[in-house]
Design a protein around this motif. Structure first.
Motif, PDB file in Angstrom:
ATOM      1  N   ARG A   1      22.270 -53.524 -62.498  1.00  0.00           N
ATOM      2  CA  ARG A   1      22.667 -54.565 -63.458  1.00  0.00           C
ATOM      3  C   ARG A   1      23.082 -55.858 -62.765  1.00  0.00           C
ATOM      4  O   ARG A   1      22.888 -56.950 -63.310  1.00  0.00           O
ATOM      5  CB  ARG A   1      23.832 -54.068 -64.322  1.00  0.00           C
ATOM      6  CG  ARG A   1      23.487 -52.968 -65.306  1.00  0.00           C
ATOM      7  CD  ARG A   1      24.549 -52.899 -66.408  1.00  0.00           C
ATOM      8  NE  ARG A   1      25.891 -52.867 -65.835  1.00  0.00           N
ATOM      9  CZ  ARG A   1      26.582 -51.750 -65.651  1.00  0.00           C
ATOM     10  NH1 ARG A   1      26.066 -50.578 -65.986  1.00  0.00           N
ATOM     11  NH2 ARG A   1      27.805 -51.789 -65.147  1.00  0.00           N
ATOM     12  N   ASP A   2      23.683 -55.752 -61.585  1.00  0.00           N
ATOM     13  CA  ASP A   2      24.295 -56.919 -60.943  1.00  0.00           C
ATOM     14  C   ASP A   2      23.568 -57.326 -59.663  1.00  0.00           C
ATOM     15  O   ASP A   2      24.175 -57.858 -58.735  1.00  0.00           O
ATOM     16  CB  ASP A   2      25.765 -56.604 -60.617  1.00  0.00           C
ATOM     17  CG  ASP A   2      26.548 -56.169 -61.839  1.00  0.00           C
ATOM     18  OD1 ASP A   2      26.377 -56.803 -62.896  1.00  0.00           O
ATOM     19  OD2 ASP A   2      27.315 -55.191 -61.736  1.00  0.00           O
TER      20      ASP A   2
ATOM     21  N   GLY B   1      31.661 -52.152 -55.684  1.00  0.00           N
ATOM     22  CA  GLY B   1      32.191 -51.797 -56.998  1.00  0.00           C
ATOM     23  C   GLY B   1      31.322 -52.196 -58.167  1.00  0.00           C
ATOM     24  O   GLY B   1      31.711 -51.998 -59.328  1.00  0.00           O
ATOM     25  N   GLN B   2      30.122 -52.745 -57.905  1.00  0.00           N
ATOM     26  CA  GLN B   2      29.231 -53.192 -58.972  1.00  0.00           C
ATOM     27  C   GLN B   2      27.978 -52.311 -59.019  1.00  0.00           C
ATOM     28  O   GLN B   2      27.596 -51.678 -58.035  1.00  0.00           O
ATOM     29  CB  GLN B   2      28.830 -54.655 -58.751  1.00  0.00           C
ATOM     30  CG  GLN B   2      29.996 -55.634 -58.817  1.00  0.00           C
ATOM     31  CD  GLN B   2      29.545 -57.067 -58.559  1.00  0.00           C
ATOM     32  OE1 GLN B   2      29.453 -57.499 -57.422  1.00  0.00           O
ATOM     33  NE2 GLN B   2      29.264 -57.798 -59.636  1.00  0.00           N
ATOM     34  N   ASP B   3      27.347 -52.321 -60.187  1.00  0.00           N
ATOM     35  CA  ASP B   3      26.116 -51.575 -60.372  1.00  0.00           C
ATOM     36  C   ASP B   3      24.961 -52.391 -59.796  1.00  0.00           C
ATOM     37  O   ASP B   3      24.677 -53.486 -60.273  1.00  0.00           O
ATOM     38  CB  ASP B   3      25.886 -51.342 -61.872  1.00  0.00           C
ATOM     39  CG  ASP B   3      24.665 -50.490 -62.160  1.00  0.00           C
ATOM     40  OD1 ASP B   3      23.691 -50.552 -61.390  1.00  0.00           O
ATOM     41  OD2 ASP B   3      24.674 -49.766 -63.169  1.00  0.00           O
TER      42      ASP B   3
ATOM     43  N   ALA C   1      23.903 -61.132 -58.352  1.00  0.00           N
ATOM     44  CA  ALA C   1      25.193 -61.472 -57.738  1.00  0.00           C
ATOM     45  C   ALA C   1      25.362 -60.768 -56.403  1.00  0.00           C
ATOM     46  O   ALA C   1      25.860 -61.359 -55.432  1.00  0.00           O
ATOM     47  CB  ALA C   1      26.329 -61.106 -58.682  1.00  0.00           C
ATOM     48  N   LEU C   2      24.944 -59.522 -56.326  1.00  0.00           N
ATOM     49  CA  LEU C   2      25.128 -58.759 -55.096  1.00  0.00           C
ATOM     50  C   LEU C   2      24.280 -59.294 -53.947  1.00  0.00           C
ATOM     51  O   LEU C   2      24.700 -59.261 -52.788  1.00  0.00           O
ATOM     52  CB  LEU C   2      24.788 -57.278 -55.341  1.00  0.00           C
ATOM     53  CG  LEU C   2      25.831 -56.490 -56.131  1.00  0.00           C
ATOM     54  CD1 LEU C   2      25.305 -55.113 -56.487  1.00  0.00           C
ATOM     55  CD2 LEU C   2      27.129 -56.364 -55.328  1.00  0.00           C
TER      56      LEU C   2
ATOM     57  N   SER D   1      27.365 -47.502 -56.567  1.00  0.00           N
ATOM     58  CA  SER D   1      27.970 -48.828 -56.656  1.00  0.00           C
ATOM     59  C   SER D   1      27.934 -49.493 -55.289  1.00  0.00           C
ATOM     60  O   SER D   1      27.983 -48.826 -54.247  1.00  0.00           O
ATOM     61  CB  SER D   1      29.413 -48.754 -57.165  1.00  0.00           C
ATOM     62  OG  SER D   1      30.245 -48.102 -56.218  1.00  0.00           O
TER      63      SER D   1
END
Length: 309
Positions: free
Chosen positions: A70-71, A65-67, A74-75, A62
């Protein structure tokens, strides 16, 4: 502190090749974290997974806190990155490329804060932004990526061999920029095989081998893994006295000076013995990051056997 990057049991397989083999990595907010290993250790593969450019075979990872798979979109608005091999659009100028890269991260290239930072970095890196990218040397292509990454603030900076192609003067400019990021509370993951660079810049270090992190900690925490060097003038001391120094390894006499090493967690215990001998000209040197590195890569570095410290 909150963890910005977390990887647990991370694997990445390319057929029978296990580029990552159960990697555990944690990068806390505000750290300048050195990611150290020779070519082929898995550093770039890790970075590609963290940036959502490759999908892990197994394990958990992560970023904020995001994958990252998938993300990724945004990241990438929160991350500034420098790839290990910088490729540019040949018909764009350096300045146009910088603006485009920042725009792709969601930056406002018309904002005064950006244009001021861009101008300052162009001057500090002694870079000509008017030339077409196809005319740039490797060092100048690297400067494009550096300026684009640094001109627009990010929460996380991921640098893969960032000083590749830069001369020593430009390396010192880069060092100052990392200092600015650290002062502003930014987080940096710095992947490198240049030991002096990591030792100078990083507050925490992870040593990678065979797709796994084999050691992680501050440089002070890791120094117990190697030996501290001592030397002093012989000045009439007998062989028996020298042989009686407790915990001394690899004792050498050279041009009137005695040199030896001591396990770093035994340094405090040896000082009274040296005081009792009345040694003169005592010099003590802590272990370098190179010694820490060779502890894990002493058997083979880039295919060439070497002797571990």
């Amino acid at each position: 502190m909150a963890a910005v990057i977390e990887a647990h049991g991370l694997t990445k397989h390319f057929g029978r090749v296990h580029a990552l083999d159960g990697l555990d990595l944690v990068v806390e907010q505000g750290e300048v974290h050195g990611y150290l290993g020779p070519n082929g250790a898995g550093k770039s593969t890790t970075i590609r997974i963290l940036l959502g450019l490759a999908r892990a075979t197994g394990g958990r990872v992560s970023v904020f806190g995001q994958d990252p798979w998938r993300d990724a979109s945004a990241l990438h608005r929160r991350i500034a990155t420098i790839p290990g091999d910088v490729a540019l659009w040949p018909n764009l100028s350096g300045g146009e490329t910088i603006d485009l890269l920042v725009h792709l991260r969601g930056g406002d290239t018309k904002a005064k804060a950006y244009t001021d930072a861009r101008a300052r970095l162009i001057e500090e890196f002694q870079f000509d932004p008017t030339k077409k990218a196809r005319s740039y040397s490797k060092g100048n292509r690297q400067k494009v990526a550096l300026i684009a990454a640094l001109a627009h603030p990010a929460e996380l900076y991921v640098f893969d061999e960032p000083t590749s192609g830069l001369d020593p003067l430009m390396e010192s400019v880069f060092t100052r920029q990392i200092g600015r990021i650290a002062e502003a509370g930014g987080t940096v993951l710095l992947s490198s095989h240049i030991l002096s660079e990591v030792e100078k810049l990083c507050t925490r270090i992870s040593i990678l081998r065979g797709g796994k992190v084999v050691e992680s900690g501050t440089l002070t925490e890791l120094r117990h893994l190697t030996r501290t060097s001592f030397s002093f003038e012989r000045d009439g001391l007998t062989d028996a006295q020298l042989a009686g120094i407790p915990g001394a390894h690899d004792l050498v006499l050279d041009e009137g000076r005695v040199s030896f090493t001591v396990d770093s967690d035994q340094v405090a215990g040896i000082l009274p013995s040296l005081g009792a001998l009345g040694v003169a000209g005592l010099q003590v040197a802590p272990p370098s990051l190179e010694e820490l590195f060779l502890r894990h890569y002493g058997d083979v570095v880039d295919g060439t056997p070497v002797e571990a410290s």
